[in-house]
Design a protein around this motif. Structure first.
Motif, PDB file in Angstrom:
ATOM      1  N   ALA A 196       0.846  -1.193   0.000  1.00 14.25           N
ATOM      2  CA  ALA A 196       0.000   0.000   0.000  1.00 14.25           C
ATOM      3  C   ALA A 196       0.877   1.236   0.000  1.00 14.25           C
ATOM      4  O   ALA A 196       1.810   1.345   0.787  1.00 14.25           O
ATOM      5  N   SER A 197       0.561   2.176  -0.899  1.00 12.01           N
ATOM      6  CA  SER A 197       1.312   3.428  -1.007  1.00 12.01           C
ATOM      7  C   SER A 197       0.356   4.601  -0.857  1.00 12.01           C
ATOM      8  O   SER A 197      -0.713   4.619  -1.470  1.00 12.01           O
ATOM      9  N   THR A 199       5.328   3.857   1.365  1.00  9.07           N
ATOM     10  CA  THR A 199       4.889   2.525   0.962  1.00  9.07           C
ATOM     11  C   THR A 199       5.091   1.550   2.108  1.00  9.07           C
ATOM     12  O   THR A 199       6.106   1.597   2.809  1.00  9.07           O
ATOM     13  N   GLU A 200       4.127   0.650   2.269  1.00 13.84           N
ATOM     14  CA  GLU A 200       4.224  -0.402   3.278  1.00 13.84           C
ATOM     15  C   GLU A 200       3.801  -1.712   2.628  1.00 13.84           C
ATOM     16  O   GLU A 200       2.821  -1.762   1.891  1.00 13.84           O
ATOM     17  N   THR A 201       4.539  -2.770   2.920  1.00 15.00           N
ATOM     18  CA  THR A 201       4.210  -4.095   2.407  1.00 15.00           C
ATOM     19  C   THR A 201       4.041  -5.039   3.584  1.00 15.00           C
ATOM     20  O   THR A 201       4.839  -5.014   4.525  1.00 15.00           O
ATOM     21  N   ALA A 255      -2.161  -6.349  -4.314  1.00 15.83           N
ATOM     22  CA  ALA A 255      -2.094  -7.566  -3.509  1.00 15.83           C
ATOM     23  C   ALA A 255      -2.144  -8.780  -4.421  1.00 15.83           C
ATOM     24  O   ALA A 255      -2.817  -8.772  -5.450  1.00 15.83           O
ATOM     25  N   LYS A 256      -1.409  -9.811  -4.004  1.00 10.89           N
ATOM     26  CA  LYS A 256      -1.334 -11.053  -4.804  1.00 10.89           C
ATOM     27  C   LYS A 256      -1.325 -12.240  -3.856  1.00 10.89           C
ATOM     28  O   LYS A 256      -0.655 -12.217  -2.828  1.00 10.89           O
ATOM     29  N   ALA A 257      -2.069 -13.278  -4.223  1.00 14.39           N
ATOM     30  CA  ALA A 257      -2.134 -14.496  -3.427  1.00 14.39           C
ATOM     31  C   ALA A 257      -0.772 -15.173  -3.398  1.00 14.39           C
ATOM     32  O   ALA A 257      -0.067 -15.232  -4.411  1.00 14.39           O
ATOM     33  N   LEU A 258      -0.375 -15.671  -2.222  1.00 10.26           N
ATOM     34  CA  LEU A 258       0.915 -16.348  -2.084  1.00 10.26           C
ATOM     35  C   LEU A 258       0.806 -17.862  -2.204  1.00 10.26           C
ATOM     36  O   LEU A 258       1.779 -18.532  -2.515  1.00 10.26           O
TER      37      LEU A 258
END
Length: 190
Positions: free
Chosen positions: A53-54, A59-61, A186-189
């Protein structure tokens, strides 16, 4: 006389309450985007996603792993793209297209219509499963301006489309304040 005035007031309030609730009544004129994303909240429960998120230059992940209630909150911007309301019947044009590997439907708001949803597009594989969603939402008044574009991709398995990734990019502008730009990916891991 006082009882008649009070009775009329109560009746007027009751009728206006009925009118507003019926205008927001859910219908099936268009694809049910809200149901698609509400069902995803259950399907991806406990699936880990990496989210970045930016806001402006910050930015934070982090890794997300939510229950269905938390996913419903996380996907609320997608759920709010719902155009299946009685007041919006006939408010959107529908353009269908076919390709060698599937099809798509584009819903575009007609110019005279008041709706935050400007357009949305659904893409399907050759089996009829949703594989992508995109759309644009805008709202503006004298004090506030908001615009965002939303994207989501799905993996189709056994006739079920499951959320694979999503992103939101937009800005907010409040009167007398700076514009805030934001982006979520966002992406599924697993």
């Amino acid at each position: 006389m006082r009882n008649i005035v009070i009775g009329s007031l109560i009746l007027g309030l009751a009728l206006s309450g009925c009118e507003s609730s019926s205008s927001a009544k859910k219908i099936s004129a268009y694809f049910d985007v809200a149901e698609l994303f509400l069902s995803q909240a259950k399907l991806i429960e406990n699936v880990s996603f990496e989210k970045s998120a930016s806001i402006d230059s910050l930015t934070e992940t982090k890794t997300l792993k939510f229950d269905s209630l938390e996913w419903t909150k996380e996907l609320s911007m997608f759920i709010n793209m719902d155009i299946n309301k009685a007041v919006l019947v006939g408010a959107f044009s529908e353009e269908k297209a076919n390709s060698s590997n599937g099809s798509s439907v584009l819903y575009k708001k007609k110019p005279e219509v008041e709706s935050g949803v400007q357009w949305m597009k659904l893409e399907y594989d050759d089996q009829g499963n949703v594989v992508a969603f995109s759309g644009r939402f805008e709202e503006e008044n004298a004090l506030y301006q908001n615009s965002r574009e939303l994207f989501a991709t799905f993996a189709a398995q056994n006739g079920v489309s499951t959320l694979e990734s999503y992103s939101i990019k937009g800005f907010q502008k409040i009167l007398m304040k700076d514009t805030v730009n934001y982006q979520i990916e966002a992406k599924a891991l697993n």
